[in-house]
Design a protein around this motif. Structure first.
Motif, PDB file in Angstrom:
ATOM      1  N   GLY A   1     -13.358   0.618  -5.439  1.00 22.14           N
ATOM      2  CA  GLY A   1     -12.987  -0.209  -4.306  1.00 22.14           C
ATOM      3  C   GLY A   1     -13.108   0.578  -3.028  1.00 22.14           C
ATOM      4  O   GLY A   1     -13.682   1.674  -2.999  1.00 22.14           O
ATOM      5  N   ASP A   2     -12.551   0.021  -1.966  1.00 22.12           N
ATOM      6  CA  ASP A   2     -12.571   0.684  -0.666  1.00 22.12           C
ATOM      7  C   ASP A   2     -11.188   1.149  -0.226  1.00 22.12           C
ATOM      8  O   ASP A   2     -11.075   2.015   0.641  1.00 22.12           O
ATOM      9  CB  ASP A   2     -13.126  -0.270   0.402  1.00 22.12           C
ATOM     10  N   TYR A   3     -10.155   0.552  -0.824  1.00 22.92           N
ATOM     11  CA  TYR A   3      -8.785   0.770  -0.351  1.00 22.92           C
ATOM     12  C   TYR A   3      -7.857   0.409  -1.503  1.00 22.92           C
ATOM     13  O   TYR A   3      -8.150  -0.487  -2.285  1.00 22.92           O
ATOM     14  CB  TYR A   3      -8.540  -0.165   0.833  1.00 22.92           C
ATOM     15  N   ALA A   4      -6.734   1.105  -1.596  1.00 29.72           N
ATOM     16  CA  ALA A   4      -5.733   0.752  -2.609  1.00 29.72           C
ATOM     17  C   ALA A   4      -4.350   1.136  -2.112  1.00 29.72           C
ATOM     18  O   ALA A   4      -4.199   2.076  -1.312  1.00 29.72           O
ATOM     19  CB  ALA A   4      -6.026   1.461  -3.932  1.00 29.72           C
ATOM     20  N   GLU A   5      -3.378   0.411  -2.585  1.00 23.24           N
ATOM     21  CA  GLU A   5      -1.976   0.766  -2.390  1.00 23.24           C
ATOM     22  C   GLU A   5      -1.357   0.834  -3.779  1.00 23.24           C
ATOM     23  O   GLU A   5      -1.511  -0.100  -4.572  1.00 23.24           O
ATOM     24  CB  GLU A   5      -1.255  -0.267  -1.530  1.00 23.24           C
ATOM     25  N   ILE A   6      -0.711   1.954  -4.071  1.00 26.85           N
ATOM     26  CA  ILE A   6      -0.079   2.136  -5.367  1.00 26.85           C
ATOM     27  C   ILE A   6       1.321   2.708  -5.177  1.00 26.85           C
ATOM     28  O   ILE A   6       1.625   3.292  -4.133  1.00 26.85           O
ATOM     29  CB  ILE A   6      -0.903   3.056  -6.306  1.00 26.85           C
ATOM     30  N   ASP A   7       2.155   2.546  -6.188  1.00 25.65           N
ATOM     31  CA  ASP A   7       3.475   3.168  -6.213  1.00 25.65           C
ATOM     32  C   ASP A   7       3.443   4.294  -7.223  1.00 25.65           C
ATOM     33  O   ASP A   7       2.956   4.114  -8.345  1.00 25.65           O
ATOM     34  CB  ASP A   7       4.542   2.143  -6.593  1.00 25.65           C
ATOM     35  N   LEU A   8       3.958   5.449  -6.820  1.00 26.58           N
ATOM     36  CA  LEU A   8       3.980   6.611  -7.698  1.00 26.58           C
ATOM     37  C   LEU A   8       5.201   7.455  -7.386  1.00 26.58           C
ATOM     38  O   LEU A   8       5.418   7.839  -6.230  1.00 26.58           O
ATOM     39  CB  LEU A   8       2.697   7.443  -7.505  1.00 26.58           C
TER      40      LEU A   8
ATOM     41  N   GLY B   1       8.270   6.897  -6.964  1.00 23.16           N
ATOM     42  CA  GLY B   1       9.169   6.397  -5.932  1.00 23.16           C
ATOM     43  C   GLY B   1       8.576   6.357  -4.537  1.00 23.16           C
ATOM     44  O   GLY B   1       9.296   6.132  -3.561  1.00 23.16           O
ATOM     45  N   HIS B   2       7.279   6.565  -4.426  1.00 23.19           N
ATOM     46  CA  HIS B   2       6.594   6.550  -3.122  1.00 23.19           C
ATOM     47  C   HIS B   2       5.538   5.464  -3.102  1.00 23.19           C
ATOM     48  O   HIS B   2       4.835   5.252  -4.095  1.00 23.19           O
ATOM     49  CB  HIS B   2       5.910   7.897  -2.849  1.00 23.19           C
ATOM     50  N   ARG B   3       5.387   4.813  -1.965  1.00 23.49           N
ATOM     51  CA  ARG B   3       4.291   3.887  -1.736  1.00 23.49           C
ATOM     52  C   ARG B   3       3.154   4.687  -1.137  1.00 23.49           C
ATOM     53  O   ARG B   3       3.325   5.387  -0.128  1.00 23.49           O
ATOM     54  CB  ARG B   3       4.720   2.773  -0.766  1.00 23.49           C
ATOM     55  N   LEU B   4       1.981   4.625  -1.780  1.00 21.68           N
ATOM     56  CA  LEU B   4       0.815   5.381  -1.323  1.00 21.68           C
ATOM     57  C   LEU B   4      -0.272   4.429  -0.841  1.00 21.68           C
ATOM     58  O   LEU B   4      -0.613   3.466  -1.530  1.00 21.68           O
ATOM     59  CB  LEU B   4       0.263   6.249  -2.454  1.00 21.68           C
ATOM     60  N   VAL B   5      -0.807   4.716   0.318  1.00 17.75           N
ATOM     61  CA  VAL B   5      -1.930   3.988   0.892  1.00 17.75           C
ATOM     62  C   VAL B   5      -3.137   4.919   0.776  1.00 17.75           C
ATOM     63  O   VAL B   5      -3.155   5.998   1.379  1.00 17.75           O
ATOM     64  CB  VAL B   5      -1.649   3.604   2.360  1.00 17.75           C
ATOM     65  N   LEU B   6      -4.113   4.501  -0.025  1.00 18.54           N
ATOM     66  CA  LEU B   6      -5.250   5.356  -0.372  1.00 18.54           C
ATOM     67  C   LEU B   6      -6.537   4.816   0.239  1.00 18.54           C
ATOM     68  O   LEU B   6      -6.844   3.629   0.106  1.00 18.54           O
ATOM     69  CB  LEU B   6      -5.428   5.412  -1.887  1.00 18.54           C
ATOM     70  N   CYS B   7      -7.293   5.687   0.870  1.00 18.51           N
ATOM     71  CA  CYS B   7      -8.586   5.318   1.441  1.00 18.51           C
ATOM     72  C   CYS B   7      -9.346   6.609   1.722  1.00 18.51           C
ATOM     73  O   CYS B   7      -8.746   7.672   1.897  1.00 18.51           O
ATOM     74  CB  CYS B   7      -8.386   4.524   2.739  1.00 18.51           C
TER      75      CYS B   7
ATOM     76  N   ARG C   1      -4.753   6.176  11.640  1.00 16.33           N
ATOM     77  CA  ARG C   1      -3.827   6.498  12.730  1.00 16.33           C
ATOM     78  C   ARG C   1      -2.470   5.852  12.432  1.00 16.33           C
ATOM     79  O   ARG C   1      -1.429   6.408  12.709  1.00 16.33           O
ATOM     80  CB  ARG C   1      -4.403   5.963  14.046  1.00 16.33           C
ATOM     81  N   SER C   2      -2.521   4.653  11.865  1.00 15.79           N
ATOM     82  CA  SER C   2      -1.324   3.982  11.366  1.00 15.79           C
ATOM     83  C   SER C   2      -1.731   3.242  10.098  1.00 15.79           C
ATOM     84  O   SER C   2      -2.905   2.930   9.903  1.00 15.79           O
ATOM     85  CB  SER C   2      -0.735   3.024  12.407  1.00 15.79           C
ATOM     86  N   TRP C   3      -0.783   2.982   9.205  1.00 13.14           N
ATOM     87  CA  TRP C   3      -1.090   2.352   7.930  1.00 13.14           C
ATOM     88  C   TRP C   3       0.057   1.467   7.481  1.00 13.14           C
ATOM     89  O   TRP C   3       1.173   1.575   7.979  1.00 13.14           O
ATOM     90  CB  TRP C   3      -1.422   3.395   6.865  1.00 13.14           C
ATOM     91  N   ASN C   4      -0.256   0.576   6.555  1.00 10.84           N
ATOM     92  CA  ASN C   4       0.721  -0.358   6.039  1.00 10.84           C
ATOM     93  C   ASN C   4       1.933   0.396   5.487  1.00 10.84           C
ATOM     94  O   ASN C   4       1.780   1.296   4.666  1.00 10.84           O
ATOM     95  CB  ASN C   4       0.092  -1.225   4.942  1.00 10.84           C
ATOM     96  N   GLY C   5       3.106   0.032   5.947  1.00 13.20           N
ATOM     97  CA  GLY C   5       4.337   0.653   5.461  1.00 13.20           C
ATOM     98  C   GLY C   5       4.650   2.007   6.067  1.00 13.20           C
ATOM     99  O   GLY C   5       5.591   2.676   5.644  1.00 13.20           O
ATOM    100  N   GLN C   6       3.886   2.426   7.056  1.00 16.47           N
ATOM    101  CA  GLN C   6       4.086   3.755   7.646  1.00 16.47           C
ATOM    102  C   GLN C   6       5.530   3.962   8.102  1.00 16.47           C
ATOM    103  O   GLN C   6       6.093   5.030   7.893  1.00 16.47           O
ATOM    104  CB  GLN C   6       3.133   3.939   8.827  1.00 16.47           C
ATOM    105  N   HIS C   7       6.116   2.940   8.686  1.00 21.21           N
ATOM    106  CA  HIS C   7       7.485   3.084   9.199  1.00 21.21           C
ATOM    107  C   HIS C   7       8.537   2.804   8.129  1.00 21.21           C
ATOM    108  O   HIS C   7       9.728   2.843   8.407  1.00 21.21           O
ATOM    109  CB  HIS C   7       7.675   2.194  10.435  1.00 21.21           C
TER     110      HIS C   7
ATOM    111  N   ILE D   1       3.056   6.687   2.398  1.00 19.80           N
ATOM    112  CA  ILE D   1       2.258   7.904   2.574  1.00 19.80           C
ATOM    113  C   ILE D   1       0.781   7.543   2.537  1.00 19.80           C
ATOM    114  O   ILE D   1       0.343   6.787   1.669  1.00 19.80           O
ATOM    115  CB  ILE D   1       2.592   8.915   1.457  1.00 19.80           C
ATOM    116  N   ASN D   2       0.007   8.078   3.474  1.00 18.87           N
ATOM    117  CA  ASN D   2      -1.440   7.873   3.510  1.00 18.87           C
ATOM    118  C   ASN D   2      -2.137   9.098   2.931  1.00 18.87           C
ATOM    119  O   ASN D   2      -1.994  10.202   3.445  1.00 18.87           O
ATOM    120  CB  ASN D   2      -1.889   7.634   4.954  1.00 18.87           C
ATOM    121  N   LEU D   3      -2.905   8.887   1.858  1.00 22.77           N
ATOM    122  CA  LEU D   3      -3.746   9.937   1.283  1.00 22.77           C
ATOM    123  C   LEU D   3      -5.186   9.592   1.615  1.00 22.77           C
ATOM    124  O   LEU D   3      -5.599   8.433   1.506  1.00 22.77           O
ATOM    125  CB  LEU D   3      -3.557  10.030  -0.221  1.00 22.77           C
ATOM    126  N   HIS D   4      -5.970  10.582   2.016  1.00 20.40           N
ATOM    127  CA  HIS D   4      -7.337  10.349   2.475  1.00 20.40           C
ATOM    128  C   HIS D   4      -8.210  11.556   2.201  1.00 20.40           C
ATOM    129  O   HIS D   4      -7.744  12.629   1.813  1.00 20.40           O
ATOM    130  CB  HIS D   4      -7.341  10.046   3.977  1.00 20.40           C
TER     131      HIS D   4
END
Length: 164
Positions: A94-101, A103-109, A114-120, A124-127
């Protein structure tokens, strides 16, 4: 089963040695070390999220994936053509994923945000993509091999003792 993250392996790509000043005399040396460190880190039952820029030639990917331990998921990078995504050996693409690991929400791309879903909400954004050249931001981590001794990395190693 452990979950690992990596990006920017660029298997078979001589340009990466020069552009990113990787410490290898040849592409064969680079590829051999990447495979060795991957398999020394990842077990056969582990999961790896590859956040893009896998290899120079898509035709090489099925044989390469056969040599690498773990169940492998790919999120496309700017150097990954459609043939890379359709290569046999990926559990998902895919191009993008959000997973839970853990106890953390991870935004993967592949790309850093600069900002990402759930940042506040402490997501966590992994790239990849930046090869360690970006100024760090809170809760954002480059998982590329240039930053992590040419091996996949676990989430707890990224978070360190602070566990942000």
């Amino acid at each position: 089963m452990t979950v690992f993250f990596t990006a920017d392996t660029h298997f078979g790509d001589h340009r990466t040695i020069n552009i990113h000043k990787r410490p290898f005399a040849t592409v064969a040396d680079m590829d051999a070390l990447l495979i060795e460190r991957w398999n020394a880190t990842v077990g056969p039952d582990d999961i790896v999220w590859h956040l893009g820029d896998v290899a120079r030639r898509a035709a090489d990917i099925p044989a390469l994936l056969d040599r690498l331990h773990g169940t492998k998921h790919l999120l496309r990078g700017n150097n990954d053509p459609d043939a890379t995504l359709s290569a046999t050996g990926w559990a998902s693409t895919g191009d993008y994923a959000e997973i839970d690991l853990d106890g953390h929400r991870l935004v993967l791309c592949h790309y850093p945000f600069r900002s990402w879903n759930g940042q506040h909400k402490r997501a966590i954004n992994l790239h990849g993509h930046s090869h360690g050249r970006l100024k760090p931001m809170p809760r954002q981590f480059d998982v590329g091999v240039d930053v992590h001794a040419f091996a996949p990395v676990r989430l707890d190693a990224l978070l360190g003792p602070n566990r942000t």
